[in-house]
Design a protein around this motif. Structure first.
Motif, mmCIF file in Angstrom:
data_model
loop_
_atom_site.group_PDB
_atom_site.id
_atom_site.type_symbol
_atom_site.label_atom_id
_atom_site.label_comp_id
_atom_site.label_asym_id
_atom_site.label_seq_id
_atom_site.Cartn_x
_atom_site.Cartn_y
_atom_site.Cartn_z
ATOM 1 N N GLN A 188 0.472 4.155 -4.327
ATOM 2 C CA GLN A 188 0.580 3.136 -3.669
ATOM 3 C C GLN A 188 0.082 2.649 -2.484
ATOM 4 O O GLN A 188 0.039 2.333 -2.337
ATOM 5 N N ARG A 202 -3.393 0.813 -3.227
ATOM 6 C CA ARG A 202 -2.797 0.094 -3.704
ATOM 7 C C ARG A 202 -2.526 -1.199 -2.724
ATOM 8 O O ARG A 202 -3.397 -2.226 -3.080
ATOM 9 N N ILE A 203 -2.203 -0.828 -1.932
ATOM 10 C CA ILE A 203 -1.622 -1.465 -0.704
ATOM 11 C C ILE A 203 -2.676 -1.756 0.681
ATOM 12 O O ILE A 203 -2.825 -2.482 1.155
ATOM 13 N N HIS A 232 -6.421 -1.345 -0.520
ATOM 14 C CA HIS A 232 -7.074 -2.544 -1.118
ATOM 15 C C HIS A 232 -6.697 -4.183 -1.743
ATOM 16 O O HIS A 232 -6.906 -4.992 -0.668
ATOM 17 N N PHE A 233 -4.955 -4.385 -0.914
ATOM 18 C CA PHE A 233 -4.512 -5.640 -1.108
ATOM 19 C C PHE A 233 -4.994 -5.942 0.459
ATOM 20 O O PHE A 233 -5.615 -6.667 0.591
ATOM 21 N N ILE A 281 4.209 -6.836 1.117
ATOM 22 C CA ILE A 281 3.829 -6.065 0.461
ATOM 23 C C ILE A 281 4.079 -5.782 -0.808
ATOM 24 O O ILE A 281 3.749 -5.649 -1.726
ATOM 25 N N GLN A 282 5.519 -5.590 -0.810
ATOM 26 C CA GLN A 282 6.642 -4.899 -2.396
ATOM 27 C C GLN A 282 6.047 -5.932 -3.575
ATOM 28 O O GLN A 282 6.015 -5.420 -4.143
ATOM 29 N N TYR A 317 3.640 -8.490 -3.702
ATOM 30 C CA TYR A 317 2.499 -9.130 -3.111
ATOM 31 C C TYR A 317 1.244 -7.841 -4.479
ATOM 32 O O TYR A 317 1.230 -7.948 -5.220
ATOM 33 N N CYS A 318 2.075 -6.827 -3.845
ATOM 34 C CA CYS A 318 1.811 -5.638 -5.333
ATOM 35 C C CYS A 318 1.873 -4.973 -5.974
ATOM 36 O O CYS A 318 1.530 -4.517 -6.887
ATOM 37 N N GLN A 319 2.759 -6.022 -6.782
ATOM 38 C CA GLN A 319 4.209 -5.781 -7.273
ATOM 39 C C GLN A 319 4.436 -4.093 -7.267
ATOM 40 O O GLN A 319 4.021 -3.359 -8.822
#
Length: 105
Positions: A27, A30-31, A33-34, A48-49, A51-53
């Motif tokens: 998690q 992923r965050i 890298h976003f 974030i929840q 957009y990061c699916q």
């Protein structure tokens, strides 16, 4: 120093604890890298929840990951606020790029 990925408040052990740490680390990756791909923009945990699916993950997990990345120096909490999912203003975070030693001189 890297923050703890999973806060073991429910006393998991063995494989269950290892798996919880792995998922928490994923998690955070992923965050991070976003934010790296969207430098210069500010996002709330709710954004974030989405957009990061990660909508299947509890918002508290997203907040924990953001807190860890902030403690580790990757993100910076801003004073900018956006409306949260409960109608209350929530803080936003932005990518905190690494300081280059040559910029200090």
């Amino acid at each position: 120093m890297k923050s703890v990925n999973y806060y073991n408040t429910n006393n998991l052990k063995g494989f269950d604890l290892k798996e919880a740490n792995r998922k928490a680390s994923t998690q955070e990756d992923r965050i991070l890298h976003f934010f790296e791909r969207n430098q210069g923009n500010r996002y709330s945990p709710e954004e974030i929840q989405t957009y990061c699916q990660m909508v299947t993950r509890p918002l508290t997990s997203v907040r924990r990951a953001i807190t860890n990345l902030t403690s580790d120096g990757y993100l910076r909490k801003t004073n900018d606020m956006k409306p949260g999912i409960y109608g209350k203003p929530v803080h936003t975070w932005e990518y905190q790029r690494e300081t280059n030693q040559s910029e200090l001189w």
